[in-house]
Design an enzyme around this catalytic site. Structure first.
Site, mmCIF file in Angstrom:
data_model
loop_
_atom_site.group_PDB
_atom_site.id
_atom_site.type_symbol
_atom_site.label_atom_id
_atom_site.label_comp_id
_atom_site.label_asym_id
_atom_site.label_seq_id
_atom_site.Cartn_x
_atom_site.Cartn_y
_atom_site.Cartn_z
ATOM 1 N N CYS A 6 31.000 33.073 46.248
ATOM 2 C CA CYS A 6 30.398 32.080 47.159
ATOM 3 C C CYS A 6 29.513 32.951 48.125
ATOM 4 O O CYS A 6 27.888 32.660 48.436
ATOM 5 C CB CYS A 6 31.185 31.232 48.049
ATOM 6 S SG CYS A 6 32.058 29.979 47.447
ATOM 7 N N ASP A 29 27.392 42.063 36.248
ATOM 8 C CA ASP A 29 28.759 42.227 36.541
ATOM 9 C C ASP A 29 28.799 43.835 36.889
ATOM 10 O O ASP A 29 28.076 44.591 36.409
ATOM 11 C CB ASP A 29 29.903 42.457 35.350
ATOM 12 C CG ASP A 29 31.066 42.116 35.809
ATOM 13 O OD1 ASP A 29 31.908 41.387 35.650
ATOM 14 O OD2 ASP A 29 31.648 43.470 36.075
ATOM 15 N N HIS A 45 31.603 26.071 45.106
ATOM 16 C CA HIS A 45 32.969 26.611 44.761
ATOM 17 C C HIS A 45 33.696 25.565 43.912
ATOM 18 O O HIS A 45 34.102 24.565 44.160
ATOM 19 C CB HIS A 45 33.861 26.979 45.971
ATOM 20 C CG HIS A 45 34.821 27.569 45.711
ATOM 21 N ND1 HIS A 45 34.815 29.068 45.511
ATOM 22 C CD2 HIS A 45 36.202 27.302 45.649
ATOM 23 C CE1 HIS A 45 36.002 29.609 45.344
ATOM 24 N NE2 HIS A 45 36.851 28.436 45.355
ATOM 25 N N ASN A 85 38.015 33.792 32.060
ATOM 26 C CA ASN A 85 39.424 33.647 32.309
ATOM 27 C C ASN A 85 39.922 32.908 33.266
ATOM 28 O O ASN A 85 39.286 32.627 34.282
ATOM 29 C CB ASN A 85 39.575 35.241 32.809
ATOM 30 C CG ASN A 85 39.329 36.392 31.789
ATOM 31 O OD1 ASN A 85 39.390 36.236 30.887
ATOM 32 N ND2 ASN A 85 38.465 37.267 32.209
ATOM 33 N N GLY A 91 44.134 37.170 33.169
ATOM 34 C CA GLY A 91 43.534 38.160 34.051
ATOM 35 C C GLY A 91 42.266 38.023 34.867
ATOM 36 O O GLY A 91 41.699 38.583 35.254
ATOM 37 N N HIS A 96 36.502 32.018 41.626
ATOM 38 C CA HIS A 96 35.216 31.056 41.590
ATOM 39 C C HIS A 96 34.947 31.074 40.198
ATOM 40 O O HIS A 96 34.620 32.154 39.635
ATOM 41 C CB HIS A 96 34.442 31.913 42.585
ATOM 42 C CG HIS A 96 33.066 31.032 42.668
ATOM 43 N ND1 HIS A 96 32.445 30.569 44.082
ATOM 44 C CD2 HIS A 96 32.091 30.523 41.568
ATOM 45 C CE1 HIS A 96 31.321 30.151 43.620
ATOM 46 N NE2 HIS A 96 31.142 29.858 42.251
ATOM 47 N N HIS A 98 33.687 31.424 36.631
ATOM 48 C CA HIS A 98 32.472 32.389 36.039
ATOM 49 C C HIS A 98 32.665 32.360 34.815
ATOM 50 O O HIS A 98 33.693 32.510 34.195
ATOM 51 C CB HIS A 98 32.402 33.598 36.779
ATOM 52 C CG HIS A 98 33.605 34.334 37.038
ATOM 53 N ND1 HIS A 98 34.804 34.040 37.774
ATOM 54 C CD2 HIS A 98 34.266 35.516 36.098
ATOM 55 C CE1 HIS A 98 35.750 35.125 37.457
ATOM 56 N NE2 HIS A 98 35.236 35.747 36.660
ATOM 57 N N HIS A 100 31.624 35.059 31.661
ATOM 58 C CA HIS A 100 31.128 36.376 31.245
ATOM 59 C C HIS A 100 30.305 36.039 30.087
ATOM 60 O O HIS A 100 30.670 35.508 29.044
ATOM 61 C CB HIS A 100 32.239 37.404 31.059
ATOM 62 C CG HIS A 100 33.436 37.643 32.031
ATOM 63 N ND1 HIS A 100 33.288 38.703 32.903
ATOM 64 C CD2 HIS A 100 34.421 36.980 32.479
ATOM 65 C CE1 HIS A 100 34.180 38.679 33.616
ATOM 66 N NE2 HIS A 100 34.976 37.518 33.464
HETATM 67 P P1 AMP Z 1 37.730 37.987 36.107
HETATM 68 O O1 AMP Z 1 38.505 39.245 35.836
HETATM 69 O O2 AMP Z 1 37.292 37.079 34.940
HETATM 70 O O3 AMP Z 1 38.052 37.079 37.223
HETATM 71 O O4 AMP Z 1 36.215 38.698 36.296
HETATM 72 C C1 AMP Z 1 35.757 39.108 37.662
HETATM 73 C C2 AMP Z 1 34.568 39.882 37.419
HETATM 74 O O5 AMP Z 1 33.933 39.964 38.594
HETATM 75 C C3 AMP Z 1 34.943 41.496 36.884
HETATM 76 O O6 AMP Z 1 34.242 41.786 35.944
HETATM 77 C C4 AMP Z 1 34.269 42.277 38.108
HETATM 78 O O7 AMP Z 1 33.748 43.358 37.667
HETATM 79 C C5 AMP Z 1 33.187 41.442 38.462
HETATM 80 N N1 AMP Z 1 32.837 41.551 40.067
HETATM 81 C C6 AMP Z 1 33.835 41.581 41.112
HETATM 82 N N2 AMP Z 1 33.011 41.886 42.361
HETATM 83 C C7 AMP Z 1 31.690 41.761 41.918
HETATM 84 C C8 AMP Z 1 30.476 41.850 42.735
HETATM 85 N N3 AMP Z 1 30.401 42.055 44.044
HETATM 86 N N4 AMP Z 1 29.357 42.055 41.994
HETATM 87 C C9 AMP Z 1 29.407 41.741 40.585
HETATM 88 N N5 AMP Z 1 30.434 41.854 39.965
HETATM 89 C C10 AMP Z 1 31.594 41.582 40.422
#
Ligand code: AMP
Length: 112
Positions: A6, A29, A45, A85, A91, A96, A98, A100
């Site tokens: 957010c 990422d 959110h 995920n 994992g 929030h 997302h 990938h």
């Molecule tokens: P997940 O494990 O599916 O919840 O993915 C979360 C992703 O967010 C991970 O791949 C992290 O590397 C990425 N991440 C966390 N904080 C940031 C950030 N500030 N900017 C960019 N990516 C982030």
């Protein structure tokens, strides 16, 4: 709300933006798992896919509709993978929603 995505969506925390419109944001990422690793998030959110419902599913469709445009913008002409995920066993670390978007190399056949 203490949600890092957010804060990225509202500009409080910086990111490397690759696409933005009124409903969604896509940014790189911090810990890339492939040459191209972009996160696509709704600006509103939604904690995870578990919270997708009639009231918010339009933004999910919107993100997926734009995914191939972002992929092509990133040069992923040879294909890409989208992963979301959901929950502890998957994992998920940021609660929030997302997606990938991964590509830029052969990703192999493991993990679907
Ligand atoms: P997940 O494990 O599916 O919840 O993915 C979360 C992703 O967010 C991970 O791949 C992290 O590397 C990425 N991440 C966390 N904080 C940031 C950030 N500030 N900017 C960019 N990516 C982030």
């Amino acid at each position: 709300m203490d949600c890092i995505f957010c804060k990225i969506a509202n500009g409080e925390i910086p990111c490397t933006k690759v696409y933005e419109d009124d409903q969604m944001l896509a940014f790189r990422d911090l810990n890339p798992q492939a040459p191209v690793h972009v996160l696509m998030i709704p600006k509103q959110h939604i904690a995870s896919l578990d919270e997708v419902c009639d009231n918010n599913c339009d933004v999910v469709a919107h993100i997926l509709k734009n995914a191939h445009i972002i992929a092509k913008q990133e040069g992923l002409d040879n294909g890409y993978r989208i992963i979301s995920n959901c929950g502890a066993d998957a994992g998920q670390t940021v609660f929030h929603l997302h997606f990938h978007l991964l590509g830029g190399r052969s990703l192999g056949e493991n993990l679907v």
